[in-house]
Scaffold this active site. Structure first.
Site, PDB file in Angstrom:
ATOM      1  N   TYR A   1     -29.985  58.184  38.055  1.00 17.31           N
ATOM      2  CA  TYR A   1     -30.716  58.405  39.109  1.00 17.31           C
ATOM      3  C   TYR A   1     -31.716  58.701  39.269  1.00 17.31           C
ATOM      4  O   TYR A   1     -32.606  58.827  40.463  1.00 17.31           O
ATOM      5  CB  TYR A   1     -30.493  57.941  40.490  1.00 17.31           C
ATOM      6  CG  TYR A   1     -29.028  57.051  40.147  1.00 17.31           C
ATOM      7  CD1 TYR A   1     -29.446  55.470  41.069  1.00 17.31           C
ATOM      8  CD2 TYR A   1     -27.874  56.663  40.336  1.00 17.31           C
ATOM      9  CE1 TYR A   1     -28.584  54.218  41.169  1.00 17.31           C
ATOM     10  CE2 TYR A   1     -27.497  55.407  40.542  1.00 17.31           C
ATOM     11  CZ  TYR A   1     -27.622  54.631  40.641  1.00 17.31           C
ATOM     12  OH  TYR A   1     -27.053  53.053  41.253  1.00 17.31           O
TER      13      TYR A   1
ATOM     14  N   HIS B   1     -26.766  44.023  43.356  1.00 17.54           N
ATOM     15  CA  HIS B   1     -26.915  45.812  42.671  1.00 17.54           C
ATOM     16  C   HIS B   1     -27.511  46.543  42.684  1.00 17.54           C
ATOM     17  O   HIS B   1     -27.307  47.541  42.420  1.00 17.54           O
ATOM     18  CB  HIS B   1     -26.135  45.094  40.972  1.00 17.54           C
ATOM     19  CG  HIS B   1     -26.179  46.661  40.402  1.00 17.54           C
ATOM     20  ND1 HIS B   1     -24.767  46.351  40.237  1.00 17.54           N
ATOM     21  CD2 HIS B   1     -26.220  47.319  39.383  1.00 17.54           C
ATOM     22  CE1 HIS B   1     -24.497  47.762  40.081  1.00 17.54           C
ATOM     23  NE2 HIS B   1     -25.342  48.266  39.073  1.00 17.54           N
TER      24      HIS B   1
ATOM     25  N   LYS C   1     -12.969  50.318  39.565  1.00 16.19           N
ATOM     26  CA  LYS C   1     -13.033  50.130  38.236  1.00 16.19           C
ATOM     27  C   LYS C   1     -11.591  50.883  37.988  1.00 16.19           C
ATOM     28  O   LYS C   1     -11.526  52.118  38.459  1.00 16.19           O
ATOM     29  CB  LYS C   1     -14.218  50.302  37.685  1.00 16.19           C
ATOM     30  CG  LYS C   1     -15.356  49.623  37.685  1.00 16.19           C
ATOM     31  CD  LYS C   1     -16.305  49.673  36.092  1.00 16.19           C
ATOM     32  CE  LYS C   1     -17.649  48.723  36.715  1.00 16.19           C
ATOM     33  NZ  LYS C   1     -18.918  48.892  35.816  1.00 16.19           N
TER      34      LYS C   1
ATOM     35  N   HIS D   1     -18.388  56.997  39.911  1.00 18.44           N
ATOM     36  CA  HIS D   1     -18.830  56.536  38.913  1.00 18.44           C
ATOM     37  C   HIS D   1     -17.576  57.705  38.438  1.00 18.44           C
ATOM     38  O   HIS D   1     -17.575  58.588  38.553  1.00 18.44           O
ATOM     39  CB  HIS D   1     -19.888  57.615  38.370  1.00 18.44           C
ATOM     40  CG  HIS D   1     -21.272  56.661  38.982  1.00 18.44           C
ATOM     41  ND1 HIS D   1     -22.504  57.261  38.989  1.00 18.44           N
ATOM     42  CD2 HIS D   1     -20.736  54.926  38.386  1.00 18.44           C
ATOM     43  CE1 HIS D   1     -23.040  55.607  39.523  1.00 18.44           C
ATOM     44  NE2 HIS D   1     -22.395  54.378  39.434  1.00 18.44           N
TER      45      HIS D   1
ATOM     46  N   ARG E   1     -27.298  48.284  45.799  1.00 18.61           N
ATOM     47  CA  ARG E   1     -26.419  49.192  45.682  1.00 18.61           C
ATOM     48  C   ARG E   1     -27.125  50.729  45.125  1.00 18.61           C
ATOM     49  O   ARG E   1     -27.105  51.723  44.974  1.00 18.61           O
ATOM     50  CB  ARG E   1     -25.429  49.299  44.876  1.00 18.61           C
ATOM     51  CG  ARG E   1     -24.036  49.989  44.418  1.00 18.61           C
ATOM     52  CD  ARG E   1     -23.399  50.155  42.851  1.00 18.61           C
ATOM     53  NE  ARG E   1     -23.199  50.756  42.410  1.00 18.61           N
ATOM     54  CZ  ARG E   1     -21.612  51.447  42.579  1.00 18.61           C
ATOM     55  NH1 ARG E   1     -21.850  51.652  43.140  1.00 18.61           N
ATOM     56  NH2 ARG E   1     -21.112  52.180  41.833  1.00 18.61           N
TER      57      ARG E   1
ATOM     58  N   ARG F   1     -20.331  47.958  44.767  1.00 13.19           N
ATOM     59  CA  ARG F   1     -20.539  46.925  43.678  1.00 13.19           C
ATOM     60  C   ARG F   1     -19.796  45.425  44.513  1.00 13.19           C
ATOM     61  O   ARG F   1     -19.313  45.387  45.090  1.00 13.19           O
ATOM     62  CB  ARG F   1     -19.577  47.097  42.714  1.00 13.19           C
ATOM     63  CG  ARG F   1     -19.163  48.519  42.010  1.00 13.19           C
ATOM     64  CD  ARG F   1     -18.767  48.712  40.275  1.00 13.19           C
ATOM     65  NE  ARG F   1     -18.331  49.969  40.372  1.00 13.19           N
ATOM     66  CZ  ARG F   1     -17.906  51.414  40.710  1.00 13.19           C
ATOM     67  NH1 ARG F   1     -17.246  50.861  41.191  1.00 13.19           N
ATOM     68  NH2 ARG F   1     -18.484  52.308  39.514  1.00 13.19           N
TER      69      ARG F   1
END
Length: 295
Positions: free
Chosen positions: A270, A235, A167, A261, A238, A143
Site C-alpha cells: 500500500y 476487496h 485467515k 496481515h 478493503r 475481508r
C-alpha cells in the site's frame, strides 16, 4: 486423490489451522497435478518436471501457487518417510509480481455511500443491511469472508471493537467507527429473526451470506451510484480502507494489525499509493533534512 495428499490436507487443517478457502485451493491444485502425473508420493523427478509444460499457459501467479502447494506436499512426504527424495527442484519457479491494489478515490467512495444512505433512509431491510455491509468493508477493512461469517456475538455492546476471525483461525480486534455502529444497530433492529441464525448477516436459510451474493450486492450498488461495477468489489473497499488510512498518516505496523496481515511485506504494497507523502516525510523529519549540502 491419493491417500497421501488427503493426509497432507488433513495436516494443514489440524496442525496449521488452514482456512477452508486455502484448503479448497490446495485440494484443487494437488488433484490437478495427480491427474497429470499420478500419485505425487510416487511421482518421478521427470514427471514432476513435466508439470512445467502443463502449466505453460497459466498466469505466473497461478503457476507459482501450484508449485508452492506441491513443494509443501513433498516436504511433508519426506517428513513422513514416504519419499527418500524431494523432487521440488524440478518444479518451475515463475516470478509472480504481486498485483497492486485497485485504487478507489474519495469521490467514488462518497458517491457509493451517498447512494447506499439514500436507499437505506426508508428502513428497507435489504437496503439497511447493504449499508451495514459496506460500512464494515470500508470502515473496518474486513475481508469478505470475515464479514459474512461474523457471528452475532461479535457485535460490540460496550466497546467500539469487533472480534474478527481471520485467515488460519486467528482472531483480532478491529475498531468500528460510529457510522458503522449506527448502521449495524439499525440492521439489528430490523433483522429478521426467522430462521434463527448465529450469523450477523444470514441468508434466508440461516447460513452466512455467500461471498458471491456479497460481490453481487456491492457491484449492483456501484452501478446504481453511477460507478463502474468492474472497478468495485468488497476487496477493493478493503483496499480503499488501507490506502486512505495510509494517506491520513496511519503507521504501517498499525495498518498491518488492522488488516490482519501475518507479514508486514503484504501490507507494504500500500505504500505505493502515497509515495509523495513518504518522500515529504523523509525530507521533513530526517535529522539531515535541515542541513544544507554545503555544511
Amino acid at each position: 486423490m491419493s491417500a497421501a495428499t488427503e493426509a497432507f490436507l488433513a495436516m494443514l487443517a489440524a496442525e496449521r489451522g488452514a482456512a477452508n478457502n486455502t484448503l479448497s485451493a490446495y485440494r484443487r491444485d494437488l488433484a490437478q497435478a495427480e491427474d497429470a502425473i499420478g500419485a505425487l508420493a510416487e511421482a518421478s523427478y521427470d514427471a514432476v518436471a513435466s508439470l512445467a509444460g502443463e502449466w505453460a499457459d497459466l498466469a505466473p501467479a497461478s503457476a507459482a501457487r501450484k508449485a508452492s502447494a506441491l513443494r509443501q506436499f513433498f516436504g511433508f512426504a519426506a517428513d513422513e518417510g514416504w519419499r527418500s527424495d524431494d523432487p521440488s527442484a524440478a518444479l518451475p519457479r515463475p516470478r509472480a509480481r504481486r498485483p497492486l491494489p485497485k485504487l478507489l478515490g474519495h469521490d467514488e467512495i462518497a458517491a457509493l455511500f451517498a447512494r447506499a444512505e439514500h436507499e437505506a433512509a426508508g428502513d428497507d431491510p435489504a437496503a439497511v443491511r447493504l449499508l451495514a455491509l459496506i460500512e464494515l468493508l470500508y470502515g473496518s477493512g474486513l475481508r469478505a469472508t470475515e464479514l459474512i461469517e461474523l457471528p452475532l456475538h461479535a457485535v460490540p455492546r460496550d466497546s467500539p471493537f469487533l472480534t474478527v476471525t481471520g485467515k488460519g483461525g486467528t482472531t483480532r480486534m478491529v475498531p468500528v467507527g460510529r457510522r458503522a455502529l449506527d448502521a449495524v444497530g439499525r440492521w439489528l433492529a430490523i433483522r429478521p429473526n426467522e430462521p434463527a441464525s448465529r450469523f450477523l448477516f444470514a441468508s434466508r436459510k440461516g447460513q452466512p451470506l455467500s461471498r458471491v451474493r456479497l460481490y453481487q450486492l456491492v457491484k449492483a450498488l456501484a452501478a446504481r451510484a453511477g460507478l463502474d461495477p468492474a472497478a468495485i468489489s468488497p476487496h477493493v473497499l478493503r483496499h480503499a480502507f488501507a490506502t486512505h488510512l495510509l494517506e491520513g498518516g496511519a503507521d504501517l505496523r498499525v495498518l498491518q494489525t488492522l488488516l490482519g496481515h501475518a507479514d508486514i511485506s503484504t501490507t507494504q504494497i500500500y505504500t505505493h499509493v502515497d509515495s509523495a507523502r513518504l518522500v515529504a516525510l523523509v525530507n521533513s523529519r530526517h535529522p539531515l533534512a535541515t542541513r544544507s549540502t554545503s555544511d
